[in-house]
Scaffold this active site. Sequence first.
Site, mmCIF file in Angstrom:
data_model
loop_
_atom_site.group_PDB
_atom_site.id
_atom_site.type_symbol
_atom_site.label_atom_id
_atom_site.label_comp_id
_atom_site.label_asym_id
_atom_site.label_seq_id
_atom_site.Cartn_x
_atom_site.Cartn_y
_atom_site.Cartn_z
ATOM 1 N N LYS A 261 0.806 4.718 6.900
ATOM 2 C CA LYS A 261 0.350 5.510 5.575
ATOM 3 C C LYS A 261 1.060 6.996 5.671
ATOM 4 C CE LYS A 261 -2.677 2.439 4.805
ATOM 5 N NZ LYS A 261 -2.618 1.433 3.686
ATOM 6 N N SER B 90 0.799 -1.186 0.071
ATOM 7 C CA SER B 90 -0.131 -0.043 -0.105
ATOM 8 C C SER B 90 0.791 1.179 -0.002
ATOM 9 C CB SER B 90 -1.145 0.122 1.139
ATOM 10 O OG SER B 90 -0.198 0.115 2.440
#
Length: 392
Positions: free
Chosen positions: A153, A51
């Site tokens: 993230k 990701s």
Amino acid sequence: MSVTSIPQKPQQTRQKKSGFREWLDSVVFAVIAATLIRWLIFSAFVIPTPSMENSLLVGDYLFVSRLHYGTTTPVTPLQLPLTHQTIWGTNIPSYFDWIKLPQYRLPGFTDIKRGDVVVFNLPVEHPDAYNKYSSVLPDLHPHPLDLRSNYIKRCVAIAGDKLEVRGGQVYVNGTAQANPVRMQSEYFVSTTTAVNEQNVFRKNGITDFSQFTETFNDTIASNDESGYIIKTTSTLVEKLRDLDFVKRVEPIHTSKGLKEPYLFPATDLLYWNKDNYGPIDIPKKGVTIPMNELNIALYGEVIKNYDGNDDLEIKNGKILQSGKALTSYTFRQDYYFMMGDNRHNSADSRYWGFVPKDHIVGKAVFVWMSIDPDPASFVNKIRWDRIFRIIE
């Protein structure tokens, strides 16, 4: 003048520790020291999913500083040291939730900034939220706040910001934000012939690709046009354009107004998708909002689950407190919006919402080791060029 001698205390011979006792003392000291360092200063993590590609790769081992934003005190103290959710190599829980303490954050030396790569506890493992997001994240399980799964993230918007994604480009407070240097997006590569995937894609670091032979849509491929769908960086896209068998390379974006399923928030009031999202205001401590239908859809879950309100319920499109509908609400802590650098292959805030400040673990600082999980040869298993790489 006579002097009287003082009798000396008989010396006691200290019993020598056995080898096992010395080993046990060393182990206990090492565990205590490692636990304190892991809690107070920094923790080590490994990247398990793509990701964050191409900024962070699967198999990257990194150090995360807990000092930057200030470490938090434990909420669940009855836990086996140096574990997170389960005992090593098993599915046996490594903690008891019989005792839960209030959480406090020690002083840090900086606040979270836009562009920081942040590790946090996944909010939607809240007992009242995890079932709702099982279609996006199928392995969700409920855990106490400090033992929810660690995610990494990039923070793209902080508390008080207005965020919008237009055609894949992030805007904050109306201004286009600089994209991460190694941000990865999805492209259609039109080719005149089938290519040697090893030499063209894998050799250039492109691992996520699939052959395309059917009409995708009129804006991407014309009838009978063939090629590949790839996820890569803008730098590698320019390199592909120079190849003689590549006719064109076009980014793939979902059209504005086309509603994408499983996106946050789950409401029919909005028609958003991963490439065209928002505008949305990021909750900020002390800011008061009216409790209208849209704000309840956007912030109802935040108010109920993460803002310290155990006496609220969402019912018939209203937020009730002691049976009375709220007409306004003032947030009690800051929140953040996180996105993966692999923008078309990341389950992030676009899918499960905001990250509360009390879920923040620390700032990712540098990669200390990188192991390719699927190398072409054993010699290339260690990615030497990534060792001690600063995370940008």
